[in-house]
Design an enzyme around this catalytic site. Structure first.
Site, PDB file in Angstrom:
ATOM      1  N   ARG A 164      -2.071 -34.349  42.590  1.00 13.13           N
ATOM      2  CA  ARG A 164      -3.245 -34.843  43.318  1.00 13.13           C
ATOM      3  C   ARG A 164      -3.406 -36.342  43.062  1.00 13.13           C
ATOM      4  O   ARG A 164      -3.768 -36.756  41.962  1.00 13.13           O
ATOM      5  CB  ARG A 164      -4.521 -34.104  42.911  1.00 13.13           C
ATOM      6  CG  ARG A 164      -5.762 -34.687  43.602  1.00 13.13           C
ATOM      7  CD  ARG A 164      -6.977 -33.767  43.601  1.00 13.13           C
ATOM      8  NE  ARG A 164      -7.600 -33.603  42.306  1.00 13.13           N
ATOM      9  CZ  ARG A 164      -8.802 -33.038  42.115  1.00 13.13           C
ATOM     10  NH1 ARG A 164      -9.493 -32.592  43.160  1.00 13.13           N
ATOM     11  NH2 ARG A 164      -9.289 -32.899  40.907  1.00 13.13           N
ATOM     12  N   ASP A 446     -15.438 -32.313  34.652  1.00 14.81           N
ATOM     13  CA  ASP A 446     -14.687 -33.440  35.182  1.00 14.81           C
ATOM     14  C   ASP A 446     -15.622 -34.251  36.065  1.00 14.81           C
ATOM     15  O   ASP A 446     -16.838 -34.010  36.086  1.00 14.81           O
ATOM     16  CB  ASP A 446     -13.423 -32.981  35.919  1.00 14.81           C
ATOM     17  CG  ASP A 446     -13.718 -32.191  37.195  1.00 14.81           C
ATOM     18  OD1 ASP A 446     -14.907 -32.055  37.573  1.00 14.81           O
ATOM     19  OD2 ASP A 446     -12.752 -31.720  37.826  1.00 14.81           O
TER      20      ASP A 446
END
Length: 538
Positions: A164, A446
């Site tokens: 990603r 996160d």
């Protein structure tokens, strides 16, 4: 370090970094930048225009201009053999090295290694991450933990690697062309493809990516053009690169057919990125009271507007022959956790994954190796094959179904405020020192989970919401709770350091993080992404 007259690298060049930012690799990235950056900036400007329109009453809806795409019959291009089974995907950053090795060895079908939400994009993290990925693909990675004496090596069979890159809105400040920053997307994607595409194909796999934070089908068109350009430059057949797009913005849910259409040569699926989606819902509608939501723990995937989002994603994907991937289980099962915490976490994961199974998701994410086998057991036991591409919910989902917010009566509590503050303070403290994911309240945090907390607090303060006990959420209350949460955090980490003797966190400043977080949730203008101002601090 000056690579040419036009491209400059300002980060400190350590051992082996030149393997990643070689002259040829940077020339490749420069060509991407020069051909596509002006269009990227134009599309980002369009995002701002759409937000201004919503701020004055504009509506998000399915687009009339693309009705023909939604109504006609078509399918995406074929899916590679090693991506046909994606029942369990583990996620995490490409650093430290032992985390990447553990993830690849976890038994998950795929491993999404993340340069975005779970990585602080310091130059060292980016370079080490690219090196770790390159070494892993070449089967030349290992690690010896000096403290524990444990050695980490890759198993013979490992998870399929998916990378990603950062989103289109993020820049790479350590790489400039004619004194203009390079896009984080172009930097991460370009370097990964340049160094690894042919070796991945040689290994029997391919260059696979997750694309984050997209808001409009024209952004998908741009990335499709970028990928096709890269394939041609590298001598690859068009369609060799495969991508999965994260549907993690409220804007994107109305354009899922269009996303698949624009990327149909390269795309294999969409993913329900639930935490960013919940953040986006609040961010986009922050100037209306309708976006006042209950405690974040109560806004789960069983709430109607979140459930409808996932059902529509699955049905849209399956109609086009693409995967509809489920979301993240952020729980962490650890030996150090109290038994009741682990039991509660497993029960919550089981309930969530059984919901995804029933709704037709072809797989889902976990944040920790401890959850790979429990989730595998749920999917493998109930799947008739490697995926559920032939399963549909067959529910007509309207615009209203996607925006049907939950009731908030007596649903906002002091505990909910505390949990948001605690996550914001702890996560930001670690992000600033270079750690983009950490465990907070037994959950993996996160940037996406922190964004939910930030947006919710900003909105609660803006509209002076009432707690279930009648008190108003105002700055005075926030100051009081921040002080109390800071005391708890400092005591907990002091106790941990005394118990373990570990001094690696001595330079972590929770006080500075608390000040930064408070500034963000009390300022008049809402920061589009918390990582934008924070990036200038690292």
């Amino acid at each position: 370090m000056v690579m040419s007259k036009s491209i400059k690298i300002s980060g400190k060049i350590l051992a082996r970094y030149n393997e990643i930012i070689s002259d040829n690799a940077l020339q490749f990235v420069q060509e991407i930048h020069e051909k596509f950056n002006s269009k990227r900036l134009e599309l980002l400007n369009e995002r701002s225009k759409r937000q201004k329109d919503i701020d004055i009453g504009g509506k998000l809806d399915f687009l009339s201009e693309t009705k023909k795409i939604r109504d006609s019959e078509w399918k995406i291009k074929s899916i590679p053999k090693d991506l046909l089974k994606r029942q369990v995907e583990i996620t995490g950053p490409p650093v430290p090295k032992k985390m990447l090795i553990s993830a690849l060895n976890s038994g998950a079908d795929c491993y999404m290694t993340d340069f975005e939400d779970s990585l602080t994009p310091t130059f060292d993290n980016l370079m080490q991450g690219q090196l770790n990925i390159k070494d892993a693909i070449n089967k030349k990675i290992d690690f010896a933990d000096q403290k524990s004496g444990r050695e980490y090596k890759l198993n013979e069979k490992t998870s399929v690697l998916i990378i990603r890159p950062r989103g289109l809105h993020l820049d790479e400040k350590n790489a400039t062309i004619n004194d203009k920053r390079i896009s984080g997307t172009f930097f991460d994607l370009g370097l990964s493809l340049f160094h690894n595409a042919k070796k991945l194909i040689e290994n029997g796999s391919g260059p696979y990516f997750y694309l984050p934070k997209l808001e409009h089908y024209l952004e998908c068109r741009l990335l499709n053009d970028v990928i096709s350009f890269c394939e041609k430059k590298l001598g690859l057949e068009i369609g060799t690169v495969k991508v999965t797009v994260l549907v993690e913005t409220i804007n994107a849910v109305f354009q899922m057919n269009e996303f698949l259409w624009e990327l149909k040569d390269h795309i294999v699926g969409l993913n329900a990125g639930r935490w960013d989606y919940l953040f986006s819902y609040q961010k986009v509608y922050r100037n209306t009271k309708k976006v006042i939501l209950p405690d974040r723990s109560k806004v789960n995937m069983f709430v109607p507007f979140m459930e409808n989002y996932n059902k529509l994603l699955v049905d849209t994907c399956h109609k086009r022959g693409a995967f509809g991937m489920g979301g993240m289980s952020a729980q962490v099962i650890a030996k150090a956790n109290p038994k009741e915490i682990n039991e509660k976490a497993l029960a919550g994961v089981k309930k969530d994954k059984e919901r995804e199974l029933k709704q037709g998701n072809d797989g889902a994410w976990v944040a920790h190796p401890s959850l790979v086998q429990p989730v595998k057991n749920i999917f493998e036991k109930n799947f008739q094959g490697p995926n559920q591409l032939n399963k549909f919910n067959n529910k007509k989902i309207s615009r209203r179904d996607l925006l049907d917010e939950p009731k908030i009566d007596n649903a906002i509590t002091e505990q909910g405020v505390r949990e948001n503050l605690n996550e914001g303070i702890e996560y930001m403290a670690f992000w600033i020192i270079g750690t983009g994911c950490c465990v907070v309240n037994y959950l993996m945090a996160d940037a996406a989970t922190c964004e939910v907390s930030r947006a919710q607090l900003w909105i609660w303060l803006k509209y002076k919401v009432k707690l279930d006990d009648g008190r108003t959420v105002d700055e005075k209350l926030i100051d009081k709770l921040i002080k109390e949460e800071l005391d708890k955090i400092n005591k907990r980490f002091k106790s941990w350091k005394e118990k373990t003797g570990d001094k690696s966190l001595d330079h972590v400043s929770f006080e500075n993080a608390a000040k930064t977080f408070k500034d963000m949730i009390t300022k008049d203008n809402f920061d589009e992404f918390l990582t934008l101002p924070l990036y200038e601090k690292v």
